[in-house]
Structures are given as structure tokens and as C-alpha cells.
Enzyme design. Structure first.
Site, short mmCIF file in Angstrom:
data_model
loop_
_atom_site.label_atom_id
_atom_site.label_comp_id
_atom_site.label_asym_id
_atom_site.label_seq_id
_atom_site.Cartn_x
_atom_site.Cartn_y
_atom_site.Cartn_z
CG ASN A 9 34.08 45.64 38.72
OD1 ASN A 9 34.72 45.48 37.68
ND2 ASN A 9 33.88 44.66 39.58
NE ARG A 94 37.78 43.54 40.57
CZ ARG A 94 37.63 42.60 39.65
NH1 ARG A 94 36.89 42.85 38.57
NH2 ARG A 94 38.19 41.43 39.79
CG HIS A 183 39.88 37.08 44.39
ND1 HIS A 183 39.85 35.71 44.40
CD2 HIS A 183 38.99 37.47 43.46
CE1 HIS A 183 38.96 35.27 43.52
NE2 HIS A 183 38.42 36.34 42.92
NE ARG A 244 38.79 32.37 36.18
CZ ARG A 244 38.52 33.38 37.01
NH1 ARG A 244 38.71 33.23 38.32
NH2 ARG A 244 38.04 34.52 36.55
N GLY A 333 31.00 34.41 48.58
CA GLY A 333 29.66 33.85 48.62
C GLY A 333 29.61 32.44 49.18
CD GLU A 387 36.11 41.89 46.04
OE1 GLU A 387 37.09 41.93 45.26
OE2 GLU A 387 35.13 41.15 45.86
#
Length: 401
Positions: A9, A94, A183, A244, A333, A387
């Protein structure tokens, strides 16, 4: 389905990796090369040794991703397990944005790399470095198959009424303006794991997955297919996140340009990098926000209320979208570790069939738990995401077809 897959990734200044034993469902080694392209790089390599984890940290210059990957390979040789002897069968990568071109993992060739770069207009901070990581790894492992796993792919099952924005049609046809969602790898893994915990076939399970971390998104999953999700054209839309904003009136861009003379790019950067919990509470780590609340910080208290209110609003909407909901799954998390967020998010939803057990929620272990009350029509679960394991599984499924 068995084999060992190296999952890569690449970020703008980092390279994360994990060696996954798919048959055992666990990681054999993992790590992070950070500060790539900066004067002083850092590589942290961890290896599973029975129940223990052995860690090696190396400070060395990492001029670019090619040098970072070379440092990673050296760490495997030095600290183990040696990749030459690890039974490696593939490398999974990814990729953040697959646009509407990729609805599933694909075996990488030169055309795929070009497509990833072409889609950079939709993800300018991510796709170019994803492509660079692919090129570097293909050169390092020329005889292994390489597979691209797209963050957006799981949401390609969204129906047109869910992914279509009410904007001039040429915006969609000429510029790709639509909802894509992100996601996806996490939502795919957690929705399947949720069905397993309920003892139901995936095809007969409807769930709401809340992936809550520094980045946060919600998804409504019906029978294993994503039918609605909170992120949109980019990962900015939807829930309040670490830095964000999530949902805002799009006219804020023009308003700030007119009243404050702000350039649209400056507004975009602010909405992505200096908004969210950071703007509301002064910190983007929920643990610090809780600490400040305990000290009486009203700003932090409001930030937590805004965060949880936004999630609750999406949960209510997705209960309506699904019609019948079997479970709400918290992951990420924050979702896995923050009992206060889980409780505040679901407060007031009892009449919609969501009943939390306060004690179960309070003591829920990070490894996963049922935290709903007995008899709750909608189960509430804490489901750890993985993931990298999901990417490795999807890679082998593709190669074994």
C-alpha cells in the site's frame, strides 16, 4: 484457497506492507516505510514469532519508493521471514480509485497501470503513487502475478439512484462526477464477517457497516452487495472525520471565494486537511478529545456530539434504505475501541429496533463482540477489520478462477 501474498500500500510519503498467510488467516510480517523522499527515512519491520512480535527499526534515507521497497526487501532478508523461502505466490496492491472501470480486482499488466494513472484526475493524491508502487514492485518481483485491489470496487454494485448526483448529465459522462464510495475492502470484509457471526449466509444478511477511524464511512450492505455509502466522488463526503469535514453545503466554496477571497483549491485543502475533529476540537485523535472533555473542554464536547450525531443520522437513513436490517457493525480504530462513540451514536434508535447493552458495550474487547441487548431486533457488533487479509483473499480468488 491457500498461499502467501505480499500486500503493498503506497502512500505519497510511505509504503505499508504485510505478508499474509491466507490459509491461516494471519500476518507473518508487516511494517511501514515512512518519510519517503525526505532527508531522513524510517523503516519499522515486525515479524510474528509464535505469540510474540519481533520489531526492528532502521533509520536510513529513503529517496523514493524504489529505495523504500529495496529497504523492505532487505528487512525481510535480515529479520525474516525471507521472501525467497516464504512460499510467496502473488503481490497485491491497494489502489484508491478505480472509477467506473474496475468493479473487481484485476491482474496487473501495462494497460492496467496506464488506467490507474488515467484515473488520477479522480484521486490526484493517491493514484499516481499507487501506480509508482506497482511499477517498483513489478520490477522487484517480475515473475510473480501482481493484482490491483480497488478501494472503490465493492461499491460498484450501488444502484443508479444511489450513485447518481442531480447535476448536469455531461458532468457525469464527461468528467466522471458520481458517487463511488471508498473503504470498500473494509466494508466487504466486515459485512461478510458480520454474516458469519450471525450464523447467516451472506446472501441473506443485511447490515450497516460503520468504518470509524481518522477516515470514516458508512455503508448499507444488502445480501453482500453495497447499496448505499457515505463517501462520494472523493473521500470527503459523508461522516465527520479526523481532518475532513464530511457533508457541507457545496456553495461554501463559492461563498468563501466571494467573501474571503479564498481560492477553490485552498478551500478544498482546508476541507480535507484542517477540518473535521481537528477543526472542532483542536485535535483529530478521539482519545485526546475524550481527555479534553474530562477536563471540561466545551469545544471538545461539542465536537464529539457533532461526530456522533452525523453517524446516527446516517444509521437512521440506512435503516430506511435497507428496510430490514440484521446488524450494525462497528469497525476501524474508533469503531472497535471507543465504547462512548458506539453508545452515543445509537442513543435514540431503540424504537427502530436498536438496543445496546451498556455493560457489554463497556467491556467489549477489541477482538470483536456482540454489544446489543438480548432480544434486540437489530444486532450490534464490534467486528475488527482486516483489509490486508481481504486483499490477499481477493487476490487468490482471482488467480484461482
Amino acid at each position: 484457497m491457500s498461499g502467501r501474498v505480499l500486500v503493498v500500500n503506497c502512500g505519497s510519503s510511505s509504503l505499508k506492507y504485510r505478508l499474509v498467510d491466507v490459509d491461516a488467516g494471519r500476518a507473518l510480517a508487516w511494517g511501514l516505510a515512512e518519510r519517503v523522499g525526505q532527508p531522513s527515512g524510517r523503516l519499522t519491520h515486525r515479524r510474528a514469532d509464535g505469540d510474540d512480535v519481533l520489531e526492528e527499526v532502521v533509520e536510513e534515507p529513503l529517496a523514493d519508493h524504489r529505495q523504500a521497497l529495496s529497504a523492505v526487501l532487505a528487512a525481510f532478508d535480515r529479520a525474516g521471514p525471507r521472501l525467497a523461502d516464504a512460499g510467496l505466490v502473488a503481490v497485491a496492491h491497494r489502489v484508491v480509485h478505480g472509477g467506473d472501470r474496475f468493479s473487481a480486482p484485476v491482474r496487473i499488466d501495462d494497460d492496467v497501470v496506464r488506467a490507474v494513472r488515467d484515473l488520477a484526475a479522480l484521486a490526484p493524491l493517491h493514484n499516481p503513487v499507487n501506480a509508482t508502487g506497482i511499477e517498483v514492485a513489478r520490477a522487484a518481483f517480475p515473475h510473480l502475478p501482481h493484482v490491483a485491489v480497488f478501494d472503490t470496487a465493492f461499491h460498484q454494485t450501488l444502484p443508479p439512484h444511489a450513485y447518481t448526483y442531480a447535476v448536469p448529465p455531461q458532468w457525469a459522462s464527461e468528467h466522471g462526477v458520481r458517487r463511488y464510495g471508498f473503504h470498500g475492502t473494509s466494508h466487504a470484509y466486515v459485512s461478510r464477517a458480520t454474516a458469519g457471526l450471525l450464523g447467516r449466509p451472506v446472501e441473506e444478511t443485511n447490515s450497516i457497516v460503520l468504518h470509524l477511524g481518522n477516515g470514516a464511512s458508512a455503508a448499507a450492505v444488502a445480501g453482500g452487495r453495497s447499496v448505499e455509502t457515505s463517501m462520494g466522488l472523493t473521500p470527503l463526503e459523508g461522516l465527520v472525520m479526523g481532518t475532513r469535514s464530511g457533508d457541507v453545503d457545496p456553495a461554501v466554496v463559492a461563498h468563501l471565494h466571494r467573501t474571503a477571497g479564498m481560492d477553490p483549491d485552498d478551500v478544498d485543502r482546508a476541507l480535507n486537511s484542517s477540518s473535521g475533529m481537528l477543526a472542532l476540537a483542536g485535535h483529530n485523535d478521539l482519545r485526546e478529545v475524550h481527555r479534553r472533555i474530562a477536563e471540561g473542554d466545551e469545544r471538545a464536547g461539542l465536537a464529539l456530539e457533532v461526530f456522533c450525531h452525523r453517524i446516527r443520522k446516517y444509521v437512521g437513513a440506512y435503516l430506511a434504505v435497507l428496510g430490514r436490517t440484521d446488524a450494525i457493525a462497528f469497525t476501524g480504530g474508533v469503531g472497535e475501541n471507543d465504547a462512548v462513540v458506539r453508545a452515543r451514536t445509537l442513543t435514540g434508535l431503540e424504537r427502530l429496533g436498536v438496543r445496546l447493552d451498556e455493560e457489554r458495550n463497556r467491556v467489549a474487547a477489541p477482538g470483536g463482540a456482540t454489544v446489543s441487548a438480548d432480544g434486540s431486533p437489530v444486532a450490534v457488533l464490534v467486528v475488527p477489520t482486516d483489509e490486508e487479509l481481504e486483499m490477499a483473499r481477493q487476490t487468490l480468488e482471482l488467480l484461482h478462477r
